[in-house]
Enzyme design. Structure first.
Site, short mmCIF file in Angstrom:
data_model
loop_
_atom_site.label_atom_id
_atom_site.label_comp_id
_atom_site.label_asym_id
_atom_site.label_seq_id
_atom_site.Cartn_x
_atom_site.Cartn_y
_atom_site.Cartn_z
CG HIS A 123 -1.87 -1.16 1.20
ND1 HIS A 123 -2.97 -1.20 0.38
CD2 HIS A 123 -1.88 -2.32 1.88
CE1 HIS A 123 -3.61 -2.34 0.56
NE2 HIS A 123 -2.96 -3.05 1.47
CB CYS A 124 -0.20 4.72 -0.51
SG CYS A 124 0.41 6.40 -0.46
N PRO A 125 2.88 4.33 0.83
CG PRO A 125 4.79 5.49 1.66
CD PRO A 125 3.59 4.65 2.10
CG ASP A 166 -2.51 1.40 -2.70
OD1 ASP A 166 -3.73 1.57 -2.51
OD2 ASP A 166 -1.64 2.08 -2.13
#
Length: 79
Positions: A16-18, A42
């Protein structure tokens, strides 16, 4: 990261981010003019990656989505 033909493949699925953007940044640092292909699932990558590419002065060659999997092909601008 693996070598996929001429593109340098970065598979960030499951992260997931980042993380997808961070992995793209690292790959662009070593790409030496090659194209980096980032694969991510994501949904935030849809926004984050193009923004990062612009900020980094790189070129977004292609962005596609198939069954929730996002693929970006990016070339770092020549120094």
């Amino acid at each position: 990261m693996t070598d996929a033909g001429e593109d340098l493949l970065v598979d960030a699925r499951g992260h997931h981010c980042p993380v997808p953007t961070l992995r793209l940044r690292r790959a662009l640092e070593v790409a030496q003019g090659r194209v980096v292909r980032l694969v991510a699932n994501d949904p935030m990558a849809r926004i984050d990656v193009p923004h990062f590419v612009r900020e980094a002065g790189a070129e977004l060659i292609e962005a596609t989505e198939t069954a929730g999997v996002l693929t970006f092909r990016v070339r770092h601008a020549p120094v």
